[in-house]
Design an enzyme around this catalytic site. Structure first.
Site, PDB file in Angstrom:
ATOM      1  N   SER A 190     -13.463 -31.336  32.620  1.00 15.76           N
ATOM      2  CA  SER A 190     -14.017 -30.198  33.346  1.00 15.76           C
ATOM      3  C   SER A 190     -15.180 -30.653  34.220  1.00 15.76           C
ATOM      4  O   SER A 190     -14.984 -31.510  35.084  1.00 15.76           O
ATOM      5  CB  SER A 190     -14.406 -29.108  32.347  1.00 15.76           C
ATOM      6  OG  SER A 190     -14.620 -27.874  32.979  1.00 15.76           O
ATOM      7  N   ASP A 233      -4.398 -23.011  33.331  1.00 16.08           N
ATOM      8  CA  ASP A 233      -5.806 -23.284  33.569  1.00 16.08           C
ATOM      9  C   ASP A 233      -6.132 -22.960  35.022  1.00 16.08           C
ATOM     10  O   ASP A 233      -5.395 -23.381  35.921  1.00 16.08           O
ATOM     11  CB  ASP A 233      -6.062 -24.768  33.281  1.00 16.08           C
ATOM     12  CG  ASP A 233      -7.501 -25.208  33.450  1.00 16.08           C
ATOM     13  OD1 ASP A 233      -8.331 -24.431  33.952  1.00 16.08           O
ATOM     14  OD2 ASP A 233      -7.793 -26.366  33.097  1.00 16.08           O
ATOM     15  N   HIS A 246      -7.523 -24.280  29.518  1.00 10.75           N
ATOM     16  CA  HIS A 246      -8.689 -25.108  29.767  1.00 10.75           C
ATOM     17  C   HIS A 246      -9.447 -25.363  28.465  1.00 10.75           C
ATOM     18  O   HIS A 246      -9.579 -24.480  27.622  1.00 10.75           O
ATOM     19  CB  HIS A 246      -9.607 -24.393  30.769  1.00 10.75           C
ATOM     20  CG  HIS A 246     -10.711 -25.264  31.293  1.00 10.75           C
ATOM     21  ND1 HIS A 246     -10.527 -26.131  32.341  1.00 10.75           N
ATOM     22  CD2 HIS A 246     -12.012 -25.389  30.921  1.00 10.75           C
ATOM     23  CE1 HIS A 246     -11.664 -26.752  32.602  1.00 10.75           C
ATOM     24  NE2 HIS A 246     -12.590 -26.330  31.739  1.00 10.75           N
TER      25      HIS A 246
END
Length: 316
Positions: A164, A257, A287
């Protein structure tokens, strides 16, 4: 996260996980103070992540940084000298997360790959606006090159990785390493955010129906915004003027995601620049699934895939 789950390709286990989160009734991170959000995120990872495996080598120390010492932790499955090393950068939108939230995963990757894994507590927003955290990552990479031998690490076999926001940092760091003539064997990116404010198809589809909501992403950016980055691409590596010569990439994505298309677009950009790229996608998961190993078996699959990519890159 919306209360309904529309006809989207979530796996059965993913649907159950999100239903459990809804039933728990915890407020979303973006409705909490930063301190509360950090505690809540850490608690969530602790509850959903795999328990940490024991390793023969776990070392905590500090690395000199531009604003003081940077806390660091090193994991390895042996006391072998001259180990290759992955510099791993945790996720959390530049606001939450830390060594404590990536510890279990880093232990697994060190165990499976045979490489050392190093993570740091880079500075977080809003106390330290972006690019403060990036500056800490740059300092750590330079330390590995210049002083890694003091920890029995092989500076000729380095990789960077992250998930991320940590994937963002790793992608940018790979570009900066190329410009500084620091050779990297691999950049390993789990669902990186490589651009800001672009409503991709995956964003439109999943930002209202998963834990990473549009509101949370805005909250992260609002807290991180305000620092002075030397280049726009330091936050948005997709926009770098030239991707030629950057380290080979392994990109791991979750199908469901908002950031999936970011990963695909970055892979396309790298391939167009002649960079070798491998993309692996885990169907039906969301995610941050790599931190949900107690509930989603795909997390362990992802650790194994990353470890395999590292072994190939390091020639182990």
């Amino acid at each position: 996260m919306a209360d309904d789950q529309p006809d989207l390709p979530f796996s059965k286990l993913t649907r159950a996980l999100m239903a459990n989160v809804r039933r728990a009734g915890f407020p979303p991170l973006y409705q909490q103070t930063v301190a509360q959000a950090r505690q809540a995120y850490a608690a969530g990872v602790g509850a959903m992540g795999l328990p940490p495996v024991e390793l023969p080598r776990v070392e905590s120390f500090t690395i000199p940084g531009p604003a003081g010492d940077i806390p660091a932790r090193l994991w390895a499955n042996s006391h072998e000298h001259d180990l290759p090393v992955l510099l791993y950068l945790h996720g959390g939108g530049f606001v939450v997360g830390g060594i404590h939230t990536c510890d279990a995963m880093c232990r697994q990757v060190a165990r499976l790959s045979g490489a050392a894994v190093l993570a740091i507590d880079y500075r977080l927003a809003p106390e330290h606006k972006f690019p403060a955290g990036l500056e800490d990552c740059v300092a750590t990479l330079r330390w590995l090159v210049e002083q890694g031998h003091t920890r029995h690490l092989d500076a000729s076999r380095l990789a960077v990785g992250g998930d991320s926001a940590g994937g963002t940092l790793a992608a940018t760091l790979a570009l900066m390493a190329r410009d500084a003539h620091i050779p990297l064997k691999l950049q390993a990116l789990f669902y990186p955010s490589v651009q800001v404010g672009v409503a991709t198809d995956s964003f439109k589809t999943y930002a209202s129906h998963t834990l990473l909501s549009a509101e949370l992403m805005k909250w992260f950016e609002a807290h991180a915004h305000g620092g002075t980055a030397a280049e726009r691409w330091h936050r948005e590596p997709l926009l770098a003027p030239d991707h030629r010569g950057v380290a080979p990439a392994w990109i791991g994505l979750a199908q469901c995601d908002p950031l999936t298309d970011d990963g695909y677009q970055y892979a396309d950009k790298l391939r167009a620049a002649g960079v070798p790229v491998t993309v692996q996608v885990w169907p039906g998961v969301i995610h941050d699934f790599i931190n949900m190993g107690r509930l989603l078996p795909e997390a362990t699959q992802a650790y194994e895939a990353l470890a395999s990519a590292l072994r190939d890159a390091f020639g182990r």
